[in-house]
Design a protein around this motif. Sequence first.
Motif, PDB file in Angstrom:
ATOM      1  N   LYS A  48       0.836  -1.410   0.026  1.00  0.00           N
ATOM      2  CA  LYS A  48      -0.096  -0.014  -0.022  1.00  0.00           C
ATOM      3  C   LYS A  48       0.795   1.364  -0.007  1.00  0.00           C
ATOM      4  O   LYS A  48       0.579   2.304  -0.645  1.00  0.00           O
ATOM      5  CB  LYS A  48      -0.907   0.063   1.206  1.00  0.00           C
ATOM      6  N   GLY A  49       1.982   1.446   0.698  1.00  0.00           N
ATOM      7  CA  GLY A  49       2.877   2.318   0.779  1.00  0.00           C
ATOM      8  C   GLY A  49       3.723   2.425  -0.471  1.00  0.00           C
ATOM      9  O   GLY A  49       3.460   1.858  -1.600  1.00  0.00           O
ATOM     10  N   SER A  50       4.748   3.460  -0.459  1.00  0.00           N
ATOM     11  CA  SER A  50       5.483   3.408  -1.719  1.00  0.00           C
ATOM     12  C   SER A  50       6.664   2.950  -1.718  1.00  0.00           C
ATOM     13  O   SER A  50       7.695   3.006  -2.488  1.00  0.00           O
ATOM     14  CB  SER A  50       5.814   5.108  -1.797  1.00  0.00           C
TER      15      SER A  50
ATOM     16  N   ILE B 229       7.451  -0.422  -2.181  1.00  0.00           N
ATOM     17  CA  ILE B 229       7.699  -1.262  -3.112  1.00  0.00           C
ATOM     18  C   ILE B 229       7.881  -0.491  -4.467  1.00  0.00           C
ATOM     19  O   ILE B 229       8.858  -0.696  -5.233  1.00  0.00           O
ATOM     20  CB  ILE B 229       6.522  -2.271  -3.302  1.00  0.00           C
ATOM     21  N   PRO B 230       7.054   0.370  -4.888  1.00  0.00           N
ATOM     22  CA  PRO B 230       7.361   1.216  -6.269  1.00  0.00           C
ATOM     23  C   PRO B 230       8.956   1.793  -6.208  1.00  0.00           C
ATOM     24  O   PRO B 230       9.681   1.803  -6.922  1.00  0.00           O
ATOM     25  CB  PRO B 230       6.294   2.311  -6.047  1.00  0.00           C
ATOM     26  N   ILE B 231       9.237   2.427  -5.139  1.00  0.00           N
ATOM     27  CA  ILE B 231      10.614   2.790  -4.919  1.00  0.00           C
ATOM     28  C   ILE B 231      11.483   2.076  -5.292  1.00  0.00           C
ATOM     29  O   ILE B 231      12.658   2.303  -6.009  1.00  0.00           O
ATOM     30  CB  ILE B 231      10.567   3.745  -3.525  1.00  0.00           C
TER      31      ILE B 231
END
Lengths: 317, 293
Positions: B7-9, B11-13
Amino acid sequence: MSDRLKIAAAAIAVLLIWPFSKFVFAHLKSDGMSWNGGWVAVIIVWLLAWFAVSQLSNINFRQKPIGLFIGLLIPAVFGLTLLFLWEVLTRGLSVPPILLPPPSQIGVRITNSLPILAADFQQTFKAVLFGYVVGCATGFAIAVLVDRSPFMRKGLMPIGNLVAALPIVGMAPIMVMWFGFDWQSKAAVVIVMTFFPMLVNTVAGLSTAGHMERDLMRTYASNYWQTLFKLRLPAALPFIFNALKINSTLALIGAIVAEFFGTPIVGMGFRISTEVGRMNVDMVWAEIAMAALAGSLFYGLIALIERRLTFWHPSYR
Amino acid sequence: MLTTLSKGSTIPILTITAAIIVFWYACVVWLNAPFERDQAERANAEITFSQILSKTMEQKRPVLPAPHQVIVEIWNTTVMKNVTSKRSLVYHAWITLSSTLLGFAFGTLLGIALAVGIVHSQTLDKSLMPWIITSQTIPILAIAPMIIVVLNAVGIQGLLPKAFISMYLSFFPVAVGMVKGLRSPDIMQLDLMHTYNASKAQLFWKLRWPSSIPFLFTSLKVAIAASLVGAIVGELPTGAISGLGARLLAGSYYGQTIQIWSALFMAAFLAATLVWLVGVIDRRVLKQMGMAQ
């Protein structure tokens, strides 16, 4: 005091400056101020200018042309006073020209070396313009692409924000190694420097359109592109122009600093670094004056376009 | 655990960072391969792709060093070297950091002083504000070498000239932000202070100053990054003695790309740490003032 009285007082003060400054220059000899009474006149000129500026700034003009004129007049009087003080203090106190040359000497230098200045300017501005356009355009395009995917936005934005705060000018030596000494390497530095502010600002701008407006667009059955062009991009314009303004100064800085790391024998950064080495400080100041003028015009042009395109924004109404 | 991560950022980062590193390695092979092919041709030897792959990663003066080379270099010049040694990156970073902080402090004070003057005097507002904005369209970094050399000629050396450039770059965001902040109390609040018969000083210390703090910290984050840039560029013309900027210059003279990149990474690390620190103080102060949760 009524506004007319204030204007009259300011005008009289400005007129009085003339004889006093003439008096000052009459006593300004090559080895400093010849008579100490000259300094009294300097102080009087300064007080008169301050009085004129404070009178003018207490007027509240609503009419467009006059208000705009006075808005420009106040900083102009202030700037001229600063120039006057600079000239008088450097010459009156015999400040060594290496430390700070008087403006008149810089002016003479500018008029005497116009061809060199023009060639330097052309060389540097080629890199600035090319890099600025390419950097801003790619930053914008990537931002629109990234905006489509929340995953990319979440991942790229913190990194973009971080990179935007980094000292990217440091890339200059690497770019000079990769792209050679000519303007291409400087343009590359400018591209890298302008890319991230544009990316970050555009992505932030694209998310400013509110839910209500977006819902309205959906009730119109508009597709992604229609929403983008008719709602979200216009709403993002203030952010985009913010980035364009930041980038206009960054681009000039990037190109000039990159020239410190190696250039053909022309260019503003090259001239500054070599003339500093030869202690020709007035030439350096001439280049700086050129850069300042170009930078201000560049910035002013963008601000003007911004005002035209974002007339609806609260800060301009 | 995994659901909160997704949900947080984080993994994308991490994904994007990984993608950047992969892209970097691809670039390393692509940019350094011509040199290896050239070498092989001179030695009249055949070179296979796997050989190129391994050799491009360990060149001495690569066009683009591989990330692990840079990390090894940073490790060697920070942890493995004595801190006081001239070859230690920590030493150079400290030189840069000290002038950054000095210039940042000066710039912040100057910016706040200008903002206070501008808010309290209409004359200053109308005559000075346009020039403050114009001052930033002047590419000050271009003047950096002159300021350094000229101040050197007068006998002022060391930290101060560099700090001066940092100051010039950092006063602007603070001044602009603080003018906005000191003006942020609305008419209702100003009127309330008026009904209390508050003096100008009270109005300033009890209303204007506290309400400008969030603005102050936002501009401080910009200012500290700017003053680091100023300090680095200020080190370029000092004849490459010490500091991160000097490392950059020396690296570019001798073609030591790994050294350039390690100095760049160090600068990036410094910038990130400084901005993060200001952010931490920001949150602390706002919490204590009751403006943030």
